[in-house]
Scaffold this motif. Structure first.
Motif, mmCIF file in Angstrom:
data_model
loop_
_atom_site.group_PDB
_atom_site.id
_atom_site.type_symbol
_atom_site.label_atom_id
_atom_site.label_comp_id
_atom_site.label_asym_id
_atom_site.label_seq_id
_atom_site.Cartn_x
_atom_site.Cartn_y
_atom_site.Cartn_z
ATOM 1 N N ILE A 27 -5.965 -0.031 -6.980
ATOM 2 C CA ILE A 27 -6.537 -0.374 -5.677
ATOM 3 C C ILE A 27 -7.804 0.414 -5.363
ATOM 4 N N PHE A 28 -7.941 1.615 -5.931
ATOM 5 C CA PHE A 28 -9.087 2.450 -5.592
ATOM 6 C C PHE A 28 -10.350 2.086 -6.355
ATOM 7 N N THR A 29 -10.330 0.925 -6.987
ATOM 8 C CA THR A 29 -11.558 0.378 -7.557
ATOM 9 C C THR A 29 -12.440 -0.170 -6.436
ATOM 10 N N VAL A 32 -13.601 0.731 -0.077
ATOM 11 C CA VAL A 32 -12.971 0.763 1.241
ATOM 12 C C VAL A 32 -11.637 1.509 1.215
ATOM 13 N N TYR A 33 -10.870 1.345 0.153
ATOM 14 C CA TYR A 33 -9.572 2.009 0.052
ATOM 15 C C TYR A 33 -9.738 3.481 -0.374
ATOM 16 N N ALA A 34 -10.668 3.724 -1.278
ATOM 17 C CA ALA A 34 -10.951 5.106 -1.685
ATOM 18 C C ALA A 34 -11.454 5.916 -0.490
ATOM 19 N N ASP A 35 -12.271 5.297 0.358
ATOM 20 C CA ASP A 35 -12.792 5.988 1.543
ATOM 21 C C ASP A 35 -11.675 6.412 2.494
ATOM 22 N N LYS A 82 0.450 10.993 2.928
ATOM 23 C CA LYS A 82 0.867 9.780 2.238
ATOM 24 C C LYS A 82 1.277 8.687 3.224
ATOM 25 N N LYS A 83 1.958 9.073 4.285
ATOM 26 C CA LYS A 83 2.370 8.092 5.295
ATOM 27 C C LYS A 83 1.148 7.478 5.980
ATOM 28 N N PHE A 84 0.216 8.329 6.411
ATOM 29 C CA PHE A 84 -0.968 7.844 7.116
ATOM 30 C C PHE A 84 -1.816 6.942 6.219
ATOM 31 N N THR A 85 -2.103 7.404 4.992
ATOM 32 C CA THR A 85 -2.944 6.596 4.111
ATOM 33 C C THR A 85 -2.265 5.290 3.728
ATOM 34 N N SER A 86 -0.955 5.316 3.564
ATOM 35 C CA SER A 86 -0.225 4.072 3.266
ATOM 36 C C SER A 86 -0.436 3.045 4.361
ATOM 37 N N VAL A 87 -0.228 3.480 5.596
ATOM 38 C CA VAL A 87 -0.375 2.567 6.741
ATOM 39 C C VAL A 87 -1.802 2.046 6.826
ATOM 40 N N LYS A 88 -2.781 2.932 6.708
ATOM 41 C CA LYS A 88 -4.192 2.530 6.839
ATOM 42 C C LYS A 88 -4.629 1.597 5.714
ATOM 43 N N ILE A 89 -4.236 1.915 4.492
ATOM 44 C CA ILE A 89 -4.635 1.073 3.355
ATOM 45 C C ILE A 89 -3.976 -0.297 3.445
ATOM 46 N N GLU A 91 -2.959 -1.767 6.135
ATOM 47 C CA GLU A 91 -3.594 -2.439 7.274
ATOM 48 C C GLU A 91 -4.934 -3.035 6.846
ATOM 49 N N GLU A 92 -5.733 -2.261 6.156
ATOM 50 C CA GLU A 92 -7.043 -2.736 5.664
ATOM 51 C C GLU A 92 -6.861 -3.900 4.692
ATOM 52 N N LEU A 93 -5.917 -3.772 3.802
ATOM 53 C CA LEU A 93 -5.637 -4.825 2.831
ATOM 54 C C LEU A 93 -5.174 -6.102 3.528
ATOM 55 N N ASN A 94 -4.257 -5.952 4.455
ATOM 56 C CA ASN A 94 -3.713 -7.104 5.173
ATOM 57 C C ASN A 94 -4.785 -7.840 5.984
ATOM 58 N N ASN A 95 -5.747 -7.100 6.527
ATOM 59 C CA ASN A 95 -6.795 -7.701 7.357
ATOM 60 C C ASN A 95 -8.005 -8.163 6.560
ATOM 61 N N SER A 96 -8.014 -7.922 5.273
ATOM 62 C CA SER A 96 -9.172 -8.253 4.445
ATOM 63 C C SER A 96 -9.318 -9.762 4.259
ATOM 64 N N ASN A 97 -10.553 -10.215 4.394
ATOM 65 C CA ASN A 97 -10.871 -11.615 4.120
ATOM 66 C C ASN A 97 -11.555 -11.779 2.769
ATOM 67 N N ILE A 98 -11.847 -10.646 2.107
ATOM 68 C CA ILE A 98 -12.595 -10.721 0.856
ATOM 69 C C ILE A 98 -11.832 -10.161 -0.350
ATOM 70 N N GLU A 99 -10.673 -9.551 -0.127
ATOM 71 C CA GLU A 99 -9.911 -8.948 -1.230
ATOM 72 C C GLU A 99 -9.258 -10.056 -2.054
ATOM 73 N N SER A 100 -9.739 -10.235 -3.293
ATOM 74 C CA SER A 100 -9.242 -11.316 -4.152
ATOM 75 C C SER A 100 -7.801 -11.075 -4.620
ATOM 76 N N ARG A 101 -7.346 -9.818 -4.587
ATOM 77 C CA ARG A 101 -6.006 -9.492 -5.080
ATOM 78 C C ARG A 101 -5.019 -9.257 -3.934
#
Length: 184
Positions: A27-29, A32-35, A82-89, A91-101
């Motif tokens: 995922i850290f490729t 947005v997720y690495a940030d 780990k809890k905070f980053t899990s939730v944020k990542i 959330e970002e993934l779920n709201n993404s309109n451009i993430e092909s995976r």
């Protein structure tokens, strides 16, 4: 290893910590997720007493050489991180309109959560941190080299100083990298 995973006995000692994304999902490729991880580490430095001595974020895992001071506990800090980053990542993934995976990754994280009674719905990080207390110079030097050579072994860069998502620039490039380093 105990039922509760690997334990950190000396909470203020310098430790080599590794944890990975479930199923080693790359995922850290995506920046947005690495940030999210980098910003969260920086927050922990400023607000939770985290001392980062070295770090390397790979495509699906992170290596850290870290410590903290009283009254902070390293295990609590890692749990919260780990809890905070899990939730944020997620959330970002779920709201993404451009993430092909997106659907594939959400499915993996949901399945991992269903198979682990410690989670409510999703699981992003693998449960364990694999802490190794760096209580002598030989172990410290070994883990420092392992951490910084990880991107070279993966074929991402030729030299430690060339990998942006690590402290390689701080140690080998004589420049400041993305995170403040507490040199030992």
């Amino acid at each position: 290893m105990s039922e509760r995973g690997y334990l950190i006995k000396n909470q203020q000692a310098v430790h080599f910590i590794t944890f990975a994304v479930v199923q080693w999902v790359d995922i850290f490729t995506r920046k947005v997720y690495a940030d999210i991880v980098i910003n969260s580490l920086e927050f922990c430095q400023k607000n939770k007493g985290l001392k980062i001595h070295a770090w390397c974020l790979m495509s699906n895992h992170i290596h850290l050489i870290i410590s903290t001071e009283e009254p902070n506990k390293l295990s609590d800090l890692l749990r919260d991180f780990k809890k905070f980053t899990s939730v944020k990542i997620l959330e970002e993934l779920n709201n993404s309109n451009i993430e092909s995976r997106k659907n594939w990754m959400l499915w993996i994280f949901k399945k991992a959560g269903e198979n682990n009674n410690r989670n409510k719905e999703f699981q992003f990080w693998q449960q364990n941190n694999h802490p190794i207390e760096l209580d002598n110079v030989k172990i410290f030097d070994s883990k420092m080299a392992y951490l910084h050579q990880n991107p070279i072994r993966a074929g991402f860069v030729r030299e430690e100083k060339d990998y942006l998502l690590s402290s390689g620039l701080d140690y080998y490039g004589n420049e400041q990298g993305l995170l403040k380093i507490d040199f030992l």
